[in-house]
Design a protein around this motif. Structure first.
Motif, PDB file in Angstrom:
ATOM      1  N   GLY A 135       9.141 -46.964  -5.686  1.00 23.35           N
ATOM      2  CA  GLY A 135       8.454 -45.984  -4.855  1.00 23.35           C
ATOM      3  C   GLY A 135       9.059 -45.717  -3.499  1.00 23.35           C
ATOM      4  O   GLY A 135       8.603 -44.840  -2.778  1.00 23.35           O
ATOM      5  N   VAL A 221       3.902 -41.491  -7.324  1.00 21.37           N
ATOM      6  CA  VAL A 221       4.911 -41.333  -6.275  1.00 21.37           C
ATOM      7  C   VAL A 221       5.657 -40.004  -6.433  1.00 21.37           C
ATOM      8  O   VAL A 221       5.982 -39.341  -5.448  1.00 21.37           O
ATOM      9  N   ARG A 231      -0.944 -40.486  -3.362  1.00 21.93           N
ATOM     10  CA  ARG A 231      -0.297 -41.799  -3.288  1.00 21.93           C
ATOM     11  C   ARG A 231      -1.174 -42.830  -2.580  1.00 21.93           C
ATOM     12  O   ARG A 231      -1.030 -44.033  -2.779  1.00 21.93           O
TER      13      ARG A 231
END
Length: 356
Positions: A135, A221, A231
């Motif tokens: 991420g 993400v 997110r």
């Protein structure tokens, strides 16, 4: 098998990952490779990894002390100086071989050295495989405050090989499981039922669960790389969980909690708050609490502990305009972000946890 996170940082599994890594090294031909390890992964993981990597030049090994307590700017400064002394340039590559501390800190060091060199994450703990290394979030702690300094900058790739999990103690496996439970709570009841049926899980099942958790995170993400909305759901249980972890980390009289142990408490607290503020079903609150407490030991909190933990929440990264923002649930798989929670309910949540 690979997954894209915001069009960068594909995730590769097992042998496919080593093939992709060696292809990358051949095509990109970095000027130097720096391999960051801690003293545990140096001992337990380096030999296995070194057998798999194909690079003609010598690889420089950089070692840090293991543990969250070393995830700080002082450690970064030592690494920046080492990179400079070893003639690292903009075409150098850093490979982070380790758990969440190594991947978070190594990614930050690489992202800031000479305004950024490329890096690759090779997570060796369950927590790092399903969360920390995927991420693009990099960073370090500021004193006792978790992840206050950092940038979002994706790795060139993430290589996941569950073989490394054979080196982990059970406490670290349980710590990683907390993030899998979080992914389940924010995604679907089916996945929750799958990952909490621990008695029926095999090692092969674990491989599939790791991939599914990575898919859940990568999808979120990709849709919201800068954490403007969706997110934030990945922080379920973390607003209180991070404050609990920070508090226990810096009070020597307390037993230090691993990240997942603190987040497990945070998820019970957040689910109680969800019942109070979002009409989350009470029967599911009881089920979630029992499942989590079946895996993680209950922790005792004094009134002084709770007050200091509440005080620490003001430093949470999701906060804005002086407001403490929580992620809550209407139901399993149905999240609500930016929720305001009165302190009285937080006290009630701790009281519920102590008695659950």
């Amino acid at each position: 098998m690979s997954h894209s996170a915001a069009n960068k940082g594909p995730v590769y599994f097992q042998e496919d990952g080593f093939i992709k890594l060696n292809t990358f090294l051949k095509e990109e031909n970095p000027s130097k490779i720096f391999l960051l390890v801690d003293n545990n992964t140096h001992r337990d993981c380096l030999a296995f990894f070194s057998e798999k990597i194909e690079f003609q030049e010598a690889i420089e090994i950089l070692e840090i002390e293991a543990g969250e307590i070393n995830k700080n700017l002082e450690t970064c400064s030592g690494l920046w100086n080492a990179l400079s002394d070893l003639d690292a340039d903009r075409k150098s590559l850093m490979i982070n071989l380790g758990g969440g501390v190594v991947t978070d800190l190594g990614g930050f060091v690489a992202s800031t050295f000479k305004r950024g060199i490329s890096y690759i994450n090779v997570p060796t703990s369950l927590l790092a495989m399903v969360d920390a290394s995927v991420g693009g979030k990099t960073g370090v702690d500021l004193g006792n405050l978790k992840n206050q300094i950092g940038v979002i900058n994706h790795a060139e790739m993430v290589l996941i090989d569950p073989t490394f999990l054979g080196t982990l103690p059970q406490t670290e496996m349980r710590s990683g499981l907390a993030e899998i439970l979080k992914h389940a709570l924010i995604s679907s009841e089916d996945y929750w039922n799958k990952v909490t049926n621990l008695s029926g899980l095999t090692l092969e099942d674990l491989d599939g669960i790791i991939k599914e958790s990575v898919e859940i995170k990568a999808k979120v993400v990709t849709e919201d790389p800068e954490e403007n909305g969706l997110r934030k759901t990945l922080n379920y249980g973390h607003t209180l969980g991070h404050a609990i972890e920070s508090y226990f980390l810096t009070h020597p009289e307390k037993t230090t909690l691993l990240h997942g142990e603190a987040i497990a408490i945070g998820m019970i607290l957040a689910t109680y708050l969800s019942k109070e503020l979002q009409e989350f079903p009470e029967d599911k609150l009881k089920e979630i609490s029992l499942k989590i407490l079946d895996i993680y030991d209950r922790v005792e909190f004094s009134k002084e502990d709770i007050q200091k933990i509440i005080d620490l929440m003001k430093y949470d990264k999701k906060n804005s305009h002086g407001n403490i923002n929580f992620v809550l649930l209407k139901d399993i798989g149905n999240t609500v972000i930016d929720c305001k929670v009165p302190n009285e309910l937080i006290w009630n949540a701790f009281e519920y946890y102590q008695k659950a």
